[in-house]
Scaffold this motif. Structure first.
Motif, PDB file in Angstrom:
ATOM      1  N   UNK A   1      38.903  36.144  61.706  1.00  0.00           N
ATOM      2  CA  UNK A   1      39.832  36.893  60.867  1.00  0.00           C
ATOM      3  C   UNK A   1      41.012  35.982  60.541  1.00  0.00           C
ATOM      4  N   UNK A   2      41.507  36.065  59.300  1.00  0.00           N
ATOM      5  CA  UNK A   2      42.458  35.066  58.832  1.00  0.00           C
ATOM      6  C   UNK A   2      43.731  35.679  58.259  1.00  0.00           C
ATOM      7  N   UNK A   3      44.803  34.927  58.425  1.00  0.00           N
ATOM      8  CA  UNK A   3      46.077  35.180  57.756  1.00  0.00           C
ATOM      9  C   UNK A   3      46.305  34.012  56.803  1.00  0.00           C
ATOM     10  N   UNK A   4      46.471  34.307  55.524  1.00  0.00           N
ATOM     11  CA  UNK A   4      46.596  33.250  54.515  1.00  0.00           C
ATOM     12  C   UNK A   4      47.840  33.477  53.669  1.00  0.00           C
ATOM     13  N   UNK A   5      48.607  32.413  53.476  1.00  0.00           N
ATOM     14  CA  UNK A   5      49.747  32.425  52.558  1.00  0.00           C
ATOM     15  C   UNK A   5      49.469  31.422  51.448  1.00  0.00           C
TER      16      UNK A   5
ATOM     17  N   UNK B   1      48.488  26.149  50.325  1.00  0.00           N
ATOM     18  CA  UNK B   1      47.869  27.180  51.152  1.00  0.00           C
ATOM     19  C   UNK B   1      48.171  26.938  52.616  1.00  0.00           C
ATOM     20  N   UNK B   2      48.563  28.000  53.313  1.00  0.00           N
ATOM     21  CA  UNK B   2      48.681  27.967  54.771  1.00  0.00           C
ATOM     22  C   UNK B   2      47.686  28.970  55.338  1.00  0.00           C
ATOM     23  N   UNK B   3      46.854  28.522  56.257  1.00  0.00           N
ATOM     24  CA  UNK B   3      45.814  29.384  56.809  1.00  0.00           C
ATOM     25  C   UNK B   3      45.850  29.322  58.332  1.00  0.00           C
ATOM     26  N   UNK B   4      45.701  30.477  58.962  1.00  0.00           N
ATOM     27  CA  UNK B   4      45.692  30.558  60.429  1.00  0.00           C
ATOM     28  C   UNK B   4      44.833  31.738  60.855  1.00  0.00           C
TER      29      UNK B   4
END
Length: 232
Positions: free
Chosen positions: A139-143, A198-201
């Motif tokens: 599951x991802x959090x993306x900015x 893009x920042x992805x975590x």
């Protein structure tokens, strides 16, 4: 007596939710003598303790935040915005946080260039798959920050996001359904420059490990369910 051990557990960079919930249950039993398996009573006690018991630590932590009142340039403003952290998902940093930029013009879903855009993004990311291996099925959090060139007609940010996130499938993640939290910003560069940052975590925001009473309850105060079949 202040429960310093509980406060220290809450303030950890990566909290142990099972430990915290056990410590809350122990504190409840110690103060009331009641069985902590009665979750409703425990939750009510916890809420009252937050409001009325100065010796009980709050189950919140303060994350430092600095805000720029004025930026010295357009590039500084974009640079600061592109580095924005996610204060919702930041307490679940079990996986790497990756930031990358693509010098490509963002595209909407309605334009003729959509197919070329997706192929270009996929080609740019194809050799970086190993970098995202730990995130590929999570599951991802993306900015995403879409930086638009001066004079270009603005596209809807949600449409640009959909096109871009579709293009990252099979390279950054398996399927865009894995995205639990999305933060999208559209900015003008006030120049010819156009690109995407893009920042992805990984995130566990949709999990319940950090919740004591895990059955959902809410009173809607008479609000009725909107039945979509009435509008077909």
């Amino acid at each position: 007596m202040k429960n310093s051990a509980l406060w220290e557990a809450v303030a950890q960079e990566t909290p142990d939710f099972a430990l915290i919930k056990q410590m809350v249950a122990d504190a409840y039993h110690l103060e009331t003598g009641d069985d902590p398996s009665n979750i409703d009573s425990l939750v009510l006690w916890l809420r009252r303790s937050h409001m009325y018991n100065d010796n009980f630590p709050d189950l919140m932590v303060k994350l430092g935040r600095l805000h720029h009142a004025v930026f010295d340039s357009v590039e500084e403003k974009i640079g600061i915005i592109r580095q924005r952290p996610c204060y919702v998902c930041l307490k679940y940093p079990t996986l790497p946080i990756i930031t990358f930029s693509l010098r490509v013009s963002p595209q909407s879903r309605q334009v003729e260039l959509q197919g070329a855009f997706k192929r270009a993004v996929a080609a740019a990311m194809i050799n970086r798959r190993e970098e995202f291996a730990a995130l590929y099925d999570r599951s991802l959090c993306i900015a995403v920050t879409f930086v638009m060139a001066k004079g270009r007609k603005l596209s809807d940010v949600d449409n640009m996001a959909k096109t871009y996130l579709d293009a990252l499938q099979k390279s950054v993640y398996r399927n865009d359904r894995q995205i639990t939290h999305l933060d999208a910003i559209r900015l003008r560069s006030h120049s010819k420059e156009t690109f995407i940052v893009t920042r992805i975590m990984g995130t566990e925001v949709d999990e319940l490990d950090d919740v004591i009473r895990q059955n959902f309850r809410i009173k809607w105060a008479g609000k009725e369910i909107i039945d979509l079949s009435n509008y077909l």
